[in-house]
Design a protein around this motif. Structure first.
Motif, PDB file in Angstrom:
ATOM      1  N   ALA A  55       0.807  -1.218   0.000  1.00 47.71           N
ATOM      2  CA  ALA A  55       0.000   0.000   0.000  1.00 47.71           C
ATOM      3  C   ALA A  55       0.839   1.268   0.000  1.00 47.71           C
ATOM      4  N   HIS A  56       2.131   1.171  -0.191  1.00 45.75           N
ATOM      5  CA  HIS A  56       2.960   2.359   0.026  1.00 45.75           C
ATOM      6  C   HIS A  56       2.760   3.456  -1.010  1.00 45.75           C
ATOM      7  N   HIS A  57       2.076   3.167  -2.129  1.00 46.19           N
ATOM      8  CA  HIS A  57       1.799   4.208  -3.120  1.00 46.19           C
ATOM      9  C   HIS A  57       0.360   4.717  -3.058  1.00 46.19           C
ATOM     10  N   ALA A  78      -6.114 -19.448   6.054  1.00 40.06           N
ATOM     11  CA  ALA A  78      -4.871 -20.133   6.399  1.00 40.06           C
ATOM     12  C   ALA A  78      -3.775 -19.188   6.899  1.00 40.06           C
ATOM     13  N   HIS A  79      -3.786 -17.934   6.450  1.00 36.63           N
ATOM     14  CA  HIS A  79      -2.710 -17.004   6.784  1.00 36.63           C
ATOM     15  C   HIS A  79      -3.290 -15.624   7.080  1.00 36.63           C
ATOM     16  N   ARG A  80      -2.610 -14.897   7.962  1.00 34.17           N
ATOM     17  CA  ARG A  80      -2.984 -13.500   8.162  1.00 34.17           C
ATOM     18  C   ARG A  80      -2.476 -12.687   6.977  1.00 34.17           C
ATOM     19  N   VAL A  81      -3.221 -11.668   6.624  1.00 33.51           N
ATOM     20  CA  VAL A  81      -2.832 -10.781   5.535  1.00 33.51           C
ATOM     21  C   VAL A  81      -1.772  -9.811   6.049  1.00 33.51           C
ATOM     22  N   THR A  82      -0.728  -9.612   5.252  1.00 34.88           N
ATOM     23  CA  THR A  82       0.331  -8.668   5.595  1.00 34.88           C
ATOM     24  C   THR A  82       0.131  -7.385   4.809  1.00 34.88           C
ATOM     25  N   LEU A  83       0.052  -6.266   5.501  1.00 32.65           N
ATOM     26  CA  LEU A  83      -0.052  -4.949   4.874  1.00 32.65           C
ATOM     27  C   LEU A  83       1.334  -4.330   4.897  1.00 32.65           C
ATOM     28  N   ILE A  84       1.859  -4.034   3.697  1.00 30.81           N
ATOM     29  CA  ILE A  84       3.233  -3.572   3.556  1.00 30.81           C
ATOM     30  C   ILE A  84       3.293  -2.062   3.401  1.00 30.81           C
ATOM     31  N   ARG A  85       4.074  -1.435   4.238  1.00 29.60           N
ATOM     32  CA  ARG A  85       4.383  -0.005   4.185  1.00 29.60           C
ATOM     33  C   ARG A  85       3.173   0.905   3.962  1.00 29.60           C
ATOM     34  N   PRO A  86       2.164   0.800   4.820  1.00 27.95           N
ATOM     35  CA  PRO A  86       1.018   1.686   4.607  1.00 27.95           C
ATOM     36  C   PRO A  86       1.391   3.139   4.920  1.00 27.95           C
ATOM     37  N   PRO A  87       0.969   4.080   4.070  1.00 21.56           N
ATOM     38  CA  PRO A  87       1.226   5.488   4.358  1.00 21.56           C
ATOM     39  C   PRO A  87       0.364   5.948   5.527  1.00 21.56           C
ATOM     40  N   ALA A  88       0.638   7.135   6.018  1.00 25.41           N
ATOM     41  CA  ALA A  88      -0.053   7.663   7.207  1.00 25.41           C
ATOM     42  C   ALA A  88      -1.570   7.649   7.044  1.00 25.41           C
ATOM     43  N   VAL A  89      -2.072   7.986   5.862  1.00 24.76           N
ATOM     44  CA  VAL A  89      -3.520   8.036   5.662  1.00 24.76           C
ATOM     45  C   VAL A  89      -4.149   6.650   5.839  1.00 24.76           C
ATOM     46  N   LEU A 102      -6.683  -7.120  12.505  1.00 28.38           N
ATOM     47  CA  LEU A 102      -6.863  -8.254  11.603  1.00 28.38           C
ATOM     48  C   LEU A 102      -5.684  -8.472  10.661  1.00 28.38           C
ATOM     49  N   LEU A 103      -4.742  -7.531  10.662  1.00 30.60           N
ATOM     50  CA  LEU A 103      -3.641  -7.533   9.703  1.00 30.60           C
ATOM     51  C   LEU A 103      -2.297  -7.585  10.404  1.00 30.60           C
ATOM     52  N   ASP A 104      -1.290  -8.070   9.688  1.00 32.56           N
ATOM     53  CA  ASP A 104       0.096  -7.914  10.116  1.00 32.56           C
ATOM     54  C   ASP A 104       0.637  -6.726   9.325  1.00 32.56           C
ATOM     55  N   VAL A 105       0.965  -5.644  10.016  1.00 30.92           N
ATOM     56  CA  VAL A 105       1.451  -4.440   9.359  1.00 30.92           C
ATOM     57  C   VAL A 105       2.966  -4.397   9.472  1.00 30.92           C
ATOM     58  N   VAL A 106       3.645  -4.268   8.325  1.00 26.96           N
ATOM     59  CA  VAL A 106       5.102  -4.217   8.312  1.00 26.96           C
ATOM     60  C   VAL A 106       5.559  -2.968   7.570  1.00 26.96           C
ATOM     61  N   ASP A 107       6.676  -2.421   8.021  1.00 27.85           N
ATOM     62  CA  ASP A 107       7.220  -1.212   7.413  1.00 27.85           C
ATOM     63  C   ASP A 107       8.378  -1.483   6.466  1.00 27.85           C
ATOM     64  N   GLU A 108       8.726  -2.756   6.302  1.00 26.66           N
ATOM     65  CA  GLU A 108       9.807  -3.126   5.388  1.00 26.66           C
ATOM     66  C   GLU A 108       9.300  -4.182   4.420  1.00 26.66           C
ATOM     67  N   PRO A 110       8.875  -7.491   2.762  1.00 22.22           N
ATOM     68  CA  PRO A 110       9.177  -8.881   3.084  1.00 22.22           C
ATOM     69  C   PRO A 110       9.803  -9.563   1.875  1.00 22.22           C
ATOM     70  N   GLY A 111      10.678 -10.529   2.114  1.00 25.52           N
ATOM     71  CA  GLY A 111      11.300 -11.266   1.014  1.00 25.52           C
ATOM     72  C   GLY A 111      10.286 -12.167   0.342  1.00 25.52           C
ATOM     73  N   LEU A 112      10.220 -12.104  -0.979  1.00 27.69           N
ATOM     74  CA  LEU A 112       9.274 -12.934  -1.717  1.00 27.69           C
ATOM     75  C   LEU A 112       9.945 -14.058  -2.489  1.00 27.69           C
ATOM     76  N   THR A 113      11.211 -13.878  -2.827  1.00 26.72           N
ATOM     77  CA  THR A 113      11.871 -14.889  -3.634  1.00 26.72           C
ATOM     78  C   THR A 113      13.001 -15.518  -2.846  1.00 26.72           C
ATOM     79  N   SER A 114      13.346 -16.696  -3.229  1.00 22.15           N
ATOM     80  CA  SER A 114      14.431 -17.420  -2.572  1.00 22.15           C
ATOM     81  C   SER A 114      15.766 -16.734  -2.837  1.00 22.15           C
ATOM     82  N   THR A 115      16.638 -16.770  -1.855  1.00 23.34           N
ATOM     83  CA  THR A 115      17.955 -16.159  -2.024  1.00 23.34           C
ATOM     84  C   THR A 115      18.983 -17.170  -2.496  1.00 23.34           C
ATOM     85  N   THR A 116      18.555 -18.410  -2.708  1.00 25.75           N
ATOM     86  CA  THR A 116      19.497 -19.412  -3.177  1.00 25.75           C
ATOM     87  C   THR A 116      19.175 -19.799  -4.604  1.00 25.75           C
TER      88      THR A 116
END
Length: 127
Positions: A55-57, A78-89, A102-108, A110-116
């Motif tokens: 949501a950062h844009h 099955a999983h909680r929804v993660t809200l990524i970088r929500p702006p102040a509004v 109801l949400l997991d709010v994160v400001d960074e 999250p990794g989506l792809t494998s690093t290997t």
């Protein structure tokens, strides 16, 4: 004379990643985007993967956007929804309405792809 306001049209896109389904929101998330949000919610929920909402844009959100987030959170069993970088509004609205619970709010990001084994590597790297 009516005041003219700069409009940042909203959009919603569903991206299917290997380990999660990401919904990207941009611009004004309001009633005009309602049908697109309903379709995106169904598509994202049907993937069966963990859901992430980027949501950062977002520049504006009304009750239509809040209903979208609540729908995702309540129907994702099955999983909680993660809200990524929500702006102040967005943060203000989800906190005021308690949807934040109801949400997991994160400001960074999250990794989506494998690093290997990814990228432009041509096999093992020398030690």
């Amino acid at each position: 004379m009516p005041q003219v306001r700069s409009v940042d049209p909203g959009s919603v896109h569903v991206l299917y990643e290997p380990r999660a389904t990401r919904v990207v929101l941009t611009g004004e998330i309001d009633a005009e985007l309602g049908p697109d949000l309903l379709e995106a919610a169904e598509d994202a929920l049907s993937s069966g993967r963990p859901l992430q909402v980027d949501a950062h844009h977002v520049t504006f959100m009304d009750s239509t956007g809040l209903a979208f987030l609540a729908r995702l959170a309540s129907r994702s069993k099955a999983h909680r929804v993660t809200l990524i970088r929500p702006p102040a509004v967005v943060r203000f609205l989800i906190e005021t309405t308690n949807i934040v619970q109801l949400l997991d709010v994160v400001d960074e990001e999250p990794g989506l792809t494998s690093t290997t084994g990814g990228g432009d590597e041509d096999g093992p790297q020398p030690a």
